[in-house]
Design an enzyme around this catalytic site. Structure first.
Site, PDB file in Angstrom:
ATOM      1  N   ASP A  69     -16.473 -71.999  50.378  1.00 35.26           N
ATOM      2  CA  ASP A  69     -17.346 -72.852  51.176  1.00 35.26           C
ATOM      3  C   ASP A  69     -18.328 -73.627  50.308  1.00 35.26           C
ATOM      4  O   ASP A  69     -19.084 -74.452  50.819  1.00 35.26           O
ATOM      5  CB  ASP A  69     -18.118 -71.995  52.196  1.00 35.26           C
ATOM      6  CG  ASP A  69     -17.746 -72.348  53.627  1.00 35.26           C
ATOM      7  OD1 ASP A  69     -16.756 -73.080  53.820  1.00 35.26           O
ATOM      8  OD2 ASP A  69     -18.432 -71.886  54.556  1.00 35.26           O
ATOM      9  N   ASP A  90     -19.303 -59.721  62.373  1.00 33.79           N
ATOM     10  CA  ASP A  90     -18.356 -58.613  62.212  1.00 33.79           C
ATOM     11  C   ASP A  90     -18.405 -57.640  63.393  1.00 33.79           C
ATOM     12  O   ASP A  90     -17.391 -57.360  64.025  1.00 33.79           O
ATOM     13  CB  ASP A  90     -18.618 -57.892  60.885  1.00 33.79           C
ATOM     14  CG  ASP A  90     -20.106 -57.736  60.588  1.00 33.79           C
ATOM     15  OD1 ASP A  90     -20.925 -57.825  61.524  1.00 33.79           O
ATOM     16  OD2 ASP A  90     -20.460 -57.523  59.416  1.00 33.79           O
TER      17      ASP A  90
END
Length: 873
Positions: free
Chosen positions: A321, A465
């Protein structure tokens, strides 16, 4: 005046003192003050001390009773010291000696006789009841016909319901029935005695028994708080008391849920894979990265290349990224995939979701770029997916080979379990029993089918998550947790980075609690709902912890009773609740979290997570994802005054509370002495915990870029002389090794040699040069490697299948008193270090306080050698 009084006493008493007085004053002529004080001492002995205790003539030897006073040169405050010592001798030493006439064994015998009389009738009734129940059960077991079996089955069901109902109502009575202080004290002693007998016994039954006792005392405490301790006559006291009660209720709920969550850790074991590798599934291994150094990522990628899995079934991808060409070139050079997305929305979750659209394997493995997997990672984990077709994800521990800021700054790495040990050692294993273990962002594998069904990694919260695993559970898929360290990574380097990471976790959990509360909605079993709720409630501890740190100040500063009860009642309800909770948690968590250390961890985080969690509850879509920095250096030891400002504010308020408490203790109403003492003890405890918090703010020097891993791995070295020597690696890093030789070898700085490391049946040679040689210990620095040598070295060290299992620290079981002492020592050290780094005016105040403390300690009573006094008398 003193001369006249001494002349008055001298004819009567001083003749008996004269010879000894000259001995004490080193043959100097005693002053009138000395004669008067020693004469007065004779009167006190004659009136208050028993000859049986001190000897008939020991009153003639004040030297033995006042060893801290020089009778030849009386100081200004010596009469005060003598008065305090005299009162101590009369009120403490003498009664203590009088009670020695009764031996210890006789005292124990008397106590047991009283206990036996109290328990005789209840035990007799209980024995009769058990005999009757056994008789009834044997009566029903005689009938063997089918009809009677059916009746017996119905009767047993009815009996179970009846017994359960009776137990429930008995529990309610036990929790809610009001006791007098004497009955409460007896109840406490009884449960505590039984708990102390069972706490060291092996097995699960003692643990369940301790949980039962702790729940009982905690229920009784919280019931008493709600029904008997609120001040309804004072609006301010009622308001502040309700705030404290809410904080206590929160802590009580978390305690009960923690018992439920961890009552029976599953300890899941690996499942073998089929022998035919053609049936093994395909895996996309994703390594997301944003702003980390390439050196941090290289070790993870090198290790991934050596994982034992068919090469045509494993695809490794660097998800960049940060859009860095150096990462792209590195990926092309070593032959792994590289994915760069055009935008950066939703941070890590968006990065993975973009990669999911570019890949197609059956399973997705996610590793943070600093988490290095071992070669056996997939072979130890993938068997469960093939065994259970409804398994949606499997999580493994986050094992760290570098110390976190608590361990480094407090110098207790390897001695005290770190902050994450409890979660990855016990809580996730306890969750696994209830099918509630959840995804932690790294070192995990997810089945692609349920992952795509929930729309990929969740992007609505910053703890993507846990939110993703919650959604997978809602679809009816199961999860698993394998408590084996199959990978290892870098811990946060600084306290500020550590706190930043925890802020993100806390904010994210509060967001999930708000936007996708596990208590509501379809798909979850009640056990899963409770486990998820407890995980989220844990991160709401900031405000309750601050309330506990400030609560005693309400009485000391504002003179407001937020717990409207006598001091003795508070002690009889609060202490048992805390003591049983501490004992039970020590037994359950003793290998993963030491007593009182959790208080330090929560105190450090409390101020910083209080605001973001509160904002997230009311405005869940606010807040951004922050990447945790890894691999940094700390050039010099320094004190982080910025991060510790909130702790110092709390310390100042608590010290102010001590000042007001001492004032109330000296000049306040007599009936408030107990309340003042209780609150002062609470404040002193808070100050020691806060001392631990400010101790962590001293950032220890960290200039080693490559962290060392302590191991015992066999290897060989080729010496410059051509000889080959078998030896052992004692620690290694990406930059060098420390080797232990079987015998001293003559090597000097700069000598070159070859290291021979083994991986399976293959041997690899790596060039190195000597950095030091001391006896049998040899330090070497690795030379420049080729790309293949870099891969081979990582796979021979970091990626070994057994390296993290062997290096995993096995902590001793918790000892609460020893742990409390260590926390207190850390607290004292925190204040000392902060003063050392503080400005001059703080050092001056500290020096003044030390001088004053030493002076006040001179008034402390000292031990006396009674036997010497008797002999000399």
């Amino acid at each position: 005046m003193f001369g006249w009084l001494s002349l008055f006493f001298q004819p009567v008493f001083m003749n008996q003192f004269r010879k000894q007085l000259y001995f004490y004053t080193q043959d100097k002529d005693p002053s009138y003050i000395s004669q008067f004080i020693l004469s007065l001492w004779f009167v006190v002995c004659f009136c208050f001390l028993k000859p049986k205790i001190v000897g008939v003539y020991s009153w003639k030897l004040p030297y033995y009773w006042y060893p801290h006073i020089d009778f030849s040169q009386f100081k200004f405050f010596d009469p005060c010291r003598m008065l305090i010592q005299t009162l101590w001798i009369i009120c403490i030493v003498q009664p203590k000696k009088l009670t020695e006439d009764i031996s210890f064994s006789q005292g124990i015998s008397i106590v047991w006789q009283q206990i036996g009389r109290i328990f005789y009738l209840p035990f007799k009734w209980l024995s009769t009841l058990i005999s009757w129940l056994e008789g009834r059960s044997s009566y029903y077991s005689i009938d063997s016909s089918k009809n009677n079996n059916m009746k017996r089955s119905l009767l047993s069901q009815f009996a179970n319901i009846a017994i359960g109902t009776v137990i429930f109502f008995l529990a309610v009575l036990c929790f809610t029935i009001p006791f007098g202080l004497e009955a409460q004290a007896f109840f406490i002693v009884t449960l505590w005695s039984i708990a102390m007998m069972f706490r060291r016994m092996p097995g699960r039954f003692p643990t369940i028994l301790l949980i039962t006792f702790s729940v009982t005392m905690s229920f009784r405490y919280i019931w008493w708080r709600y029904t008997s301790s609120l001040n309804w006559d004072d609006p301010l006291a009622l308001f502040l008391g309700c705030i404290l009660l809410m904080a206590e209720t929160y802590a009580w709920i978390v305690l009960i849920l923690g018992y439920f969550q961890n009552i029976w850790p599953l300890n899941r074991q690996p499942v073998s894979l089929p022998t035919e590798q053609s049936t093994w599934p395909t895996i996309d291994m994703m390594i997301p990265t944003y702003n980390e150094d390439l050196d941090v990522v290289k070790a993870t990628v090198y290790s991934a290349l050596g994982i034992d899995w068919p090469k045509d079934k494993l695809n490794i991808f660097i998800l960049d990224d940060g859009k860095r060409d150096s990462f792209k070139e590195f990926a092309e050079e070593i032959g792994v995939g590289y994915i760069r997305r055009p935008t950066n929305e939703h941070a890590k979750a968006g990065n993975i979701n973009y990669a999911l659209k570019q890949t197609s394997s059956e399973y997705v493995a996610i590793f943070d770029c600093d988490h290095i997997p071992t070669r056996a990672f997939f072979q130890m984990t993938m068997g469960w997916f093939l065994h259970d077709k409804k398994l949606g994800l499997i999580q493994t521990p986050h094992h760290f080979f570098s110390p976190d800021p608590f361990e480094r700054n407090l110098s207790n790495f390897g001695d005290v379990p770190n902050e994450g040990c409890l979660f990855y050692g016990l809580i996730q294993d306890g969750n696994d029993l209830w099918d509630a273990s959840f995804f932690c962002g790294s070192c995990a594998i997810l089945r692609r089918e349920p992952l795509e069904k929930v729309g990929g990694i969740a992007v609505e919260t910053v703890t993507e998550d846990a939110h993703t695993s919650l959604r997978i559970h809602r679809l009816g898929y199961r999860s698993a947790y394998l408590r084996k360290p199959l990978s290892a990574g870098l811990a946060t380097e600084t306290l500020s980075a550590h706190i930043g990471q925890r802020i993100r976790w806390a904010r994210g959990m509060a967001q999930i609690f708000r936007v996708d509360n596990p208590l509501f909605g379809k798909g979850l079993r009640w056990q899963q709902r409770l486990c998820y709720v407890n995980a989220m409630l844990h991160f709401l501890s900031g405000i309750p912890r601050i309330i506990f740190l400030l609560a005693p100040l309400v009485f000391l500063l504002l003179h407001t009773y937020i717990i409207y009860a006598p001091a003795l009642a508070i002690i009889l309800y609060v202490l048992p609740h805390m003591a049983h909770a501490s004992m039970t948690n020590s037994r359950m968590q003793g290998e993963y979290r030491y007593s009182f250390w959790g208080e330090v961890y929560e105190t450090v985080l409390s101020w910083y997570i209080a605001r973001p969690t509160t904002v997230a509850l009311f405005a869940p879509h606010k807040g951004t994802f922050n990447v945790t920095a890894k691999g940094g250096l700390i050039e010099d030891t320094h004190y982080d005054w910025m991060i510790s400002k909130p702790y110092w504010l709390l310390i100042f308020l608590n010290v102010l509370g001590i000042g007001f408490g001492l004032y109330r203790l000296s000049w306040g109403p007599d009936d408030e002495v107990g309340s003042v003492i209780v609150n002062l003890l609470w404040v002193f405890y808070n100050l020691l915990i806060l001392g631990g918090a400010i101790a962590v703010a001293e950032e220890a020097k960290q200039v080693r870029k490559n962290h060392r891993v302590v191991v015992n791995i066999p290897m060989s070295i080729h010496l410059p002389s051509g000889h080959k020597v078998r030896c052992e690696i004692k620690d290694f890093s990406l930059g060098g090794l420390r080797i232990e030789l079987p015998r001293p070898v003559e090597l000097f700085y700069g000598h070159t040699l070859n290291l021979i490391l083994q991986r399976g049946d293959h041997h690899f040679v790596f060039p190195a040069k000597v950095t030091y040689s001391r006896g049998q210990s040899l330090g070497v620095q690795l030379e420049s490697f080729t790309r293949q040598q870099n891969i081979d070295y990582v796979q021979c060290t970091f990626a070994r299948a057994d390296v993290w299992t062997k290096s995993q620290i096995s902590y001793q079981s918790d000892k609460p008193l020893k742990s409390m002492l260590s926390v207190f020592k850390v607290g004292i050290r925190g204040y000392k270090n902060a003063i050392a780094y503080g400005p001059k005016w703080i050092k001056g105040i500290a020096k003044l306080i030390i001088i004053l403390s030493k002076f006040l300690l001179t008034f402390k009573p000292v031990d006396v050698n009674i036997q010497s006094a008797k002999l000399c008398g």
